[in-house]
Design a protein around this motif. Structure first.
Motif, PDB file in Angstrom:
ATOM      1  N   TRP A  30      58.694  51.366  65.501  1.00  0.00           N
ATOM      2  CA  TRP A  30      59.520  52.310  65.111  1.00  0.00           C
ATOM      3  C   TRP A  30      58.426  53.590  65.565  1.00  0.00           C
ATOM      4  CZ3 TRP A  30      64.589  53.918  66.483  1.00  0.00           C
ATOM      5  CH2 TRP A  30      65.604  52.459  65.988  1.00  0.00           C
ATOM      6  N   GLU A  31      58.377  55.462  65.724  1.00  0.00           N
ATOM      7  CA  GLU A  31      57.945  56.078  65.726  1.00  0.00           C
ATOM      8  C   GLU A  31      59.031  56.998  65.475  1.00  0.00           C
ATOM      9  OE1 GLU A  31      55.488  57.156  68.880  1.00  0.00           O
ATOM     10  OE2 GLU A  31      57.066  58.361  70.806  1.00  0.00           O
ATOM     11  N   TYR A  32      58.556  58.226  63.909  1.00  0.00           N
ATOM     12  CA  TYR A  32      59.460  58.517  63.676  1.00  0.00           C
ATOM     13  C   TYR A  32      59.422  60.290  63.893  1.00  0.00           C
ATOM     14  CZ  TYR A  32      60.145  54.713  61.462  1.00  0.00           C
ATOM     15  OH  TYR A  32      60.071  52.975  61.607  1.00  0.00           O
ATOM     16  N   VAL A  33      59.706  60.963  63.796  1.00  0.00           N
ATOM     17  CA  VAL A  33      59.832  63.203  63.454  1.00  0.00           C
ATOM     18  C   VAL A  33      60.452  62.922  62.870  1.00  0.00           C
ATOM     19  CG1 VAL A  33      61.130  63.334  65.688  1.00  0.00           C
ATOM     20  CG2 VAL A  33      59.489  64.286  65.139  1.00  0.00           C
ATOM     21  N   MET A  34      60.475  64.086  62.084  1.00  0.00           N
ATOM     22  CA  MET A  34      61.390  65.407  61.478  1.00  0.00           C
ATOM     23  C   MET A  34      61.892  65.996  61.852  1.00  0.00           C
ATOM     24  SD  MET A  34      62.094  67.048  58.388  1.00  0.00           S
ATOM     25  CE  MET A  34      60.444  67.399  57.991  1.00  0.00           C
ATOM     26  N   VAL A  35      63.436  66.757  61.760  1.00  0.00           N
ATOM     27  CA  VAL A  35      63.348  67.946  62.130  1.00  0.00           C
ATOM     28  C   VAL A  35      64.374  68.693  60.674  1.00  0.00           C
ATOM     29  CG1 VAL A  35      64.678  69.592  63.834  1.00  0.00           C
ATOM     30  CG2 VAL A  35      63.393  67.166  64.237  1.00  0.00           C
ATOM     31  N   SER A  36      64.182  70.021  60.646  1.00  0.00           N
ATOM     32  CA  SER A  36      64.624  70.284  59.449  1.00  0.00           C
ATOM     33  C   SER A  36      65.626  71.753  60.115  1.00  0.00           C
ATOM     34  CB  SER A  36      63.374  70.941  57.985  1.00  0.00           C
ATOM     35  OG  SER A  36      62.640  71.729  58.317  1.00  0.00           O
ATOM     36  N   ASP A  37      66.195  71.841  59.563  1.00  0.00           N
ATOM     37  CA  ASP A  37      67.391  73.125  59.993  1.00  0.00           C
ATOM     38  C   ASP A  37      67.923  74.158  59.172  1.00  0.00           C
ATOM     39  OD1 ASP A  37      68.851  74.784  60.983  1.00  0.00           O
ATOM     40  OD2 ASP A  37      70.273  74.052  62.191  1.00  0.00           O
ATOM     41  N   GLU A  38      67.053  75.045  58.645  1.00  0.00           N
ATOM     42  CA  GLU A  38      67.249  75.567  57.356  1.00  0.00           C
ATOM     43  C   GLU A  38      67.694  77.230  57.922  1.00  0.00           C
ATOM     44  OE1 GLU A  38      63.197  76.203  56.419  1.00  0.00           O
ATOM     45  OE2 GLU A  38      63.388  73.964  55.320  1.00  0.00           O
ATOM     46  N   SER A  39      68.780  76.891  59.115  1.00  0.00           N
ATOM     47  CA  SER A  39      69.345  78.569  59.457  1.00  0.00           C
ATOM     48  C   SER A  39      69.797  79.385  58.474  1.00  0.00           C
ATOM     49  CB  SER A  39      69.859  78.327  61.005  1.00  0.00           C
ATOM     50  OG  SER A  39      71.110  76.726  61.411  1.00  0.00           O
ATOM     51  N   GLU A  64      54.734  56.941  56.409  1.00  0.00           N
ATOM     52  CA  GLU A  64      54.447  58.472  57.075  1.00  0.00           C
ATOM     53  C   GLU A  64      55.469  59.341  57.330  1.00  0.00           C
ATOM     54  OE1 GLU A  64      50.991  58.112  58.969  1.00  0.00           O
ATOM     55  OE2 GLU A  64      52.122  57.137  60.101  1.00  0.00           O
ATOM     56  N   ALA A  65      57.200  58.348  57.232  1.00  0.00           N
ATOM     57  CA  ALA A  65      58.240  58.798  58.039  1.00  0.00           C
ATOM     58  C   ALA A  65      59.436  59.357  56.541  1.00  0.00           C
ATOM     59  CB  ALA A  65      59.358  57.831  58.702  1.00  0.00           C
ATOM     60  N   ILE A  66      59.083  58.248  55.851  1.00  0.00           N
ATOM     61  CA  ILE A  66      59.275  58.674  54.277  1.00  0.00           C
ATOM     62  C   ILE A  66      58.867  60.108  53.846  1.00  0.00           C
ATOM     63  CG2 ILE A  66      59.387  58.257  51.753  1.00  0.00           C
ATOM     64  CD1 ILE A  66      61.534  56.894  53.886  1.00  0.00           C
ATOM     65  N   GLU A  67      57.924  60.215  53.552  1.00  0.00           N
ATOM     66  CA  GLU A  67      56.346  61.068  53.072  1.00  0.00           C
ATOM     67  C   GLU A  67      57.383  62.659  53.858  1.00  0.00           C
ATOM     68  OE1 GLU A  67      52.622  60.774  53.351  1.00  0.00           O
ATOM     69  OE2 GLU A  67      52.980  59.213  52.076  1.00  0.00           O
ATOM     70  N   LEU A  68      57.640  62.515  55.372  1.00  0.00           N
ATOM     71  CA  LEU A  68      58.077  63.970  55.990  1.00  0.00           C
ATOM     72  C   LEU A  68      59.847  64.401  55.826  1.00  0.00           C
ATOM     73  CD1 LEU A  68      57.634  62.201  59.703  1.00  0.00           C
ATOM     74  CD2 LEU A  68      55.898  64.318  58.177  1.00  0.00           C
ATOM     75  N   LEU A  69      60.335  63.461  54.832  1.00  0.00           N
ATOM     76  CA  LEU A  69      61.587  63.604  54.032  1.00  0.00           C
ATOM     77  C   LEU A  69      60.714  64.299  52.995  1.00  0.00           C
ATOM     78  CD1 LEU A  69      63.391  60.476  54.506  1.00  0.00           C
ATOM     79  CD2 LEU A  69      63.872  62.898  56.299  1.00  0.00           C
ATOM     80  N   GLY A  70      59.830  64.850  52.038  1.00  0.00           N
ATOM     81  CA  GLY A  70      59.787  65.252  51.292  1.00  0.00           C
ATOM     82  C   GLY A  70      60.345  64.166  49.614  1.00  0.00           C
TER      83      GLY A  70
END
Length: 113
Positions: A30-39, A64-70
């Motif tokens: 898999w490859e991963y991306v993190m999207v945050s919505d702070e609207s 790395e994916a887990i690191e993206l989550l903070g």
């Protein structure tokens, strides 16, 4: 998200939400991306320029994916966990040493989806 991206985990908090999405490259990769919505923060800081929706770079390793989550992702409220990743997230929570996870996590892990 499109182009084969699936929600891996969706988390909510007071200021917005986080979504880790994944795209299957083959049967085990898999490859991963993190999207945050702070609207929701834009209502509070309406005089400041906020980039309400942000997207990370694409990463290819689970660590790395887990690191993206903070650092504190497990303290957020889970809205959805992809069935294929429940065990991985449970392992990550156990490795973190967090003892008291919210009842929402228990509900997510016990659901049969």
């Amino acid at each position: 998200m499109n182009s084969g991206w699936e929600t891996i985990i969706s988390l909510g908090g007071e200021g917005g939400s986080l979504c880790l999405a994944g795209r299957r490259l083959d049967a085990q990769t898999w490859e991963y991306v993190m999207v945050s919505d702070e609207s929701t923060l834009s209502d509070t800081f309406h005089d400041e320029q906020l980039e309400a929706i942000r997207r990370s770079n694409i990463v290819s390793r689970w660590s790395e994916a887990i690191e993206l989550l903070g650092r504190y992702w497990m303290r957020l409220s889970p809205r959805y966990v992809h069935p294929e990743f429940k065990e991985r997230f449970l392992d990550e929570i156990e490795k973190s040493g967090v003892r008291n996870v919210s009842h929402r996590w228990i509900k997510i892990f016990s659901s049969s989806e």
